[in-house]
Design a protein around this motif. Structure first.
Motif, mmCIF file in Angstrom:
data_model
loop_
_atom_site.group_PDB
_atom_site.id
_atom_site.type_symbol
_atom_site.label_atom_id
_atom_site.label_comp_id
_atom_site.label_asym_id
_atom_site.label_seq_id
_atom_site.Cartn_x
_atom_site.Cartn_y
_atom_site.Cartn_z
ATOM 1 N N LYS A 168 26.701 -65.053 77.493
ATOM 2 C CA LYS A 168 27.994 -63.881 77.068
ATOM 3 C C LYS A 168 28.880 -64.103 77.287
ATOM 4 N N MET A 169 30.011 -65.022 77.419
ATOM 5 C CA MET A 169 30.983 -64.773 78.114
ATOM 6 C C MET A 169 32.269 -63.992 77.638
ATOM 7 N N THR A 170 33.052 -63.563 78.202
ATOM 8 C CA THR A 170 33.381 -62.557 77.839
ATOM 9 C C THR A 170 35.651 -63.654 78.310
ATOM 10 N N HIS A 223 47.974 -67.591 79.651
ATOM 11 C CA HIS A 223 47.057 -67.484 80.947
ATOM 12 C C HIS A 223 46.438 -66.857 80.024
ATOM 13 N N GLN A 224 44.719 -67.552 80.125
ATOM 14 C CA GLN A 224 43.286 -67.092 80.105
ATOM 15 C C GLN A 224 42.427 -67.147 81.206
ATOM 16 N N GLU A 225 41.666 -65.715 81.084
ATOM 17 C CA GLU A 225 40.817 -65.793 82.056
ATOM 18 C C GLU A 225 39.142 -65.387 81.429
ATOM 19 N N SER A 226 38.862 -66.505 81.669
ATOM 20 C CA SER A 226 36.858 -66.117 81.878
ATOM 21 C C SER A 226 35.878 -65.594 82.870
ATOM 22 N N LEU A 272 24.041 -74.580 84.253
ATOM 23 C CA LEU A 272 23.926 -73.837 83.107
ATOM 24 C C LEU A 272 24.917 -73.200 83.102
ATOM 25 N N ASN A 273 25.459 -72.732 83.592
ATOM 26 C CA ASN A 273 26.676 -71.994 83.883
ATOM 27 C C ASN A 273 28.262 -72.533 84.039
ATOM 28 N N LYS A 274 27.742 -73.420 85.158
ATOM 29 C CA LYS A 274 28.819 -74.494 84.926
ATOM 30 C C LYS A 274 29.227 -75.262 83.417
ATOM 31 N N CYS A 275 28.187 -75.274 83.162
ATOM 32 C CA CYS A 275 28.100 -76.011 82.306
ATOM 33 C C CYS A 275 29.981 -75.477 80.732
ATOM 34 N N GLU A 283 28.789 -64.192 87.876
ATOM 35 C CA GLU A 283 29.464 -65.642 87.955
ATOM 36 C C GLU A 283 30.824 -65.051 88.444
ATOM 37 N N GLY A 284 31.621 -65.876 89.434
ATOM 38 C CA GLY A 284 33.516 -65.288 89.581
ATOM 39 C C GLY A 284 34.644 -65.794 87.988
ATOM 40 N N ALA A 285 34.848 -65.279 87.670
ATOM 41 C CA ALA A 285 35.711 -66.165 86.852
ATOM 42 C C ALA A 285 36.354 -66.463 86.693
#
Length: 230
Positions: free
Chosen positions: A155-157, A187-190, A4-7, A195-197
């Motif tokens: 939630k993803m930041t 440059h975008q980091e999520s 699910l997180n991979k999605c 989970e890892g960024a």
């Protein structure tokens, strides 16, 4: 859980070429300065045809919408399709002086029988008045829900930094020379909790009074082959 997180992360990657409900951008548009030129002409009917790794991709502005005091111009398509996840989002652009905003509405996705929704977001793609090596930053959050009873939302930041790499240069794309080009990088980091960024770097080339002429994300390259400006 990992599937699910991979999605979530795959959808983040396929929408990286480009970016309000439950999400927000903390950039302050009150800091916008006067524009130095029109680097993405916005009028209904404007169209850009791009060669994306040998496949034709067309972006066309098909409508405009007034939200509060801002006018958003909507593209006919700005969708991503991956091997594991398919999804699409309505994408619009607005300009506030020399700031160019990209807005994605909610994304509905389907992966291996799992369907769900990711809330949309808005971010500053470009500040055309900055000089080479100057930067801007922002952040936003997204919430993902699934069609699984009692399964918690995720939630993803995300944080991003834009950097002007070159300004006022000439670029030759597909044998055509474009003047007054700005080259910049996002440059975008999520990160999802637990989970890892994941990070993505995308470089853009935009020409004055033309718009997007080239973009590069990893091995994926898009180059302008033709455009129509109303």
């Amino acid at each position: 859980m990992k599937k699910l997180n991979k999605c979530v992360f795959v959808l983040f990657l396929i929408t990286g070429f480009m970016l309000t409900s439950c999400s927000s951008d903390d950039s302050n548009e009150n800091t916008a300065e006067e524009s130095t030129g029109d680097y993405w002409p916005t009028a209904v009917g404007n169209q850009w045809v791009l060669d994306q790794n040998g496949s034709e991709s067309v972006m066309k502005i098909v409508s405009s919408e007034k939200i509060n005091d801002d006018t958003y111009f909507k593209f006919d398509q700005f969708a991503g399709v991956g091997e594991e996840v398919s999804g699409g989002a309505t994408v619009s652009i607005k300009k506030v002086k020399g700031d160019y905003y990209i807005k994605l509405n909610d994304i509905v996705f389907n992966s291996e029988g799992i369907t769900g929704k990711i809330t949309g977001y808005e971010f500053i793609l470009l500040k055309d008045y900055l000089e080479a090596n100057q930067t801007w930053t922002g952040s936003f959050s997204q919430e993902t829900s699934y069609n699984i009873p009692n399964f918690p939302n995720i939630k993803m930041t995300s944080k991003y930094t834009g950097t002007i790499l070159e300004k006022g240069v000439t670029a030759t794309i597909k044998g055509v020379s474009y003047k007054d080009v700005i080259k910049f990088k996002i440059h975008q980091e999520s990160k999802v909790e637990g989970e890892g960024a994941v990070s993505v770097d995308t470089e853009y080339w935009v020409a004055k009074d033309v718009g997007i002429i080239r973009s590069k994300t990893g091995d994926s390259v898009s180059e302008l082959t033709s455009y129509i400006k109303k």
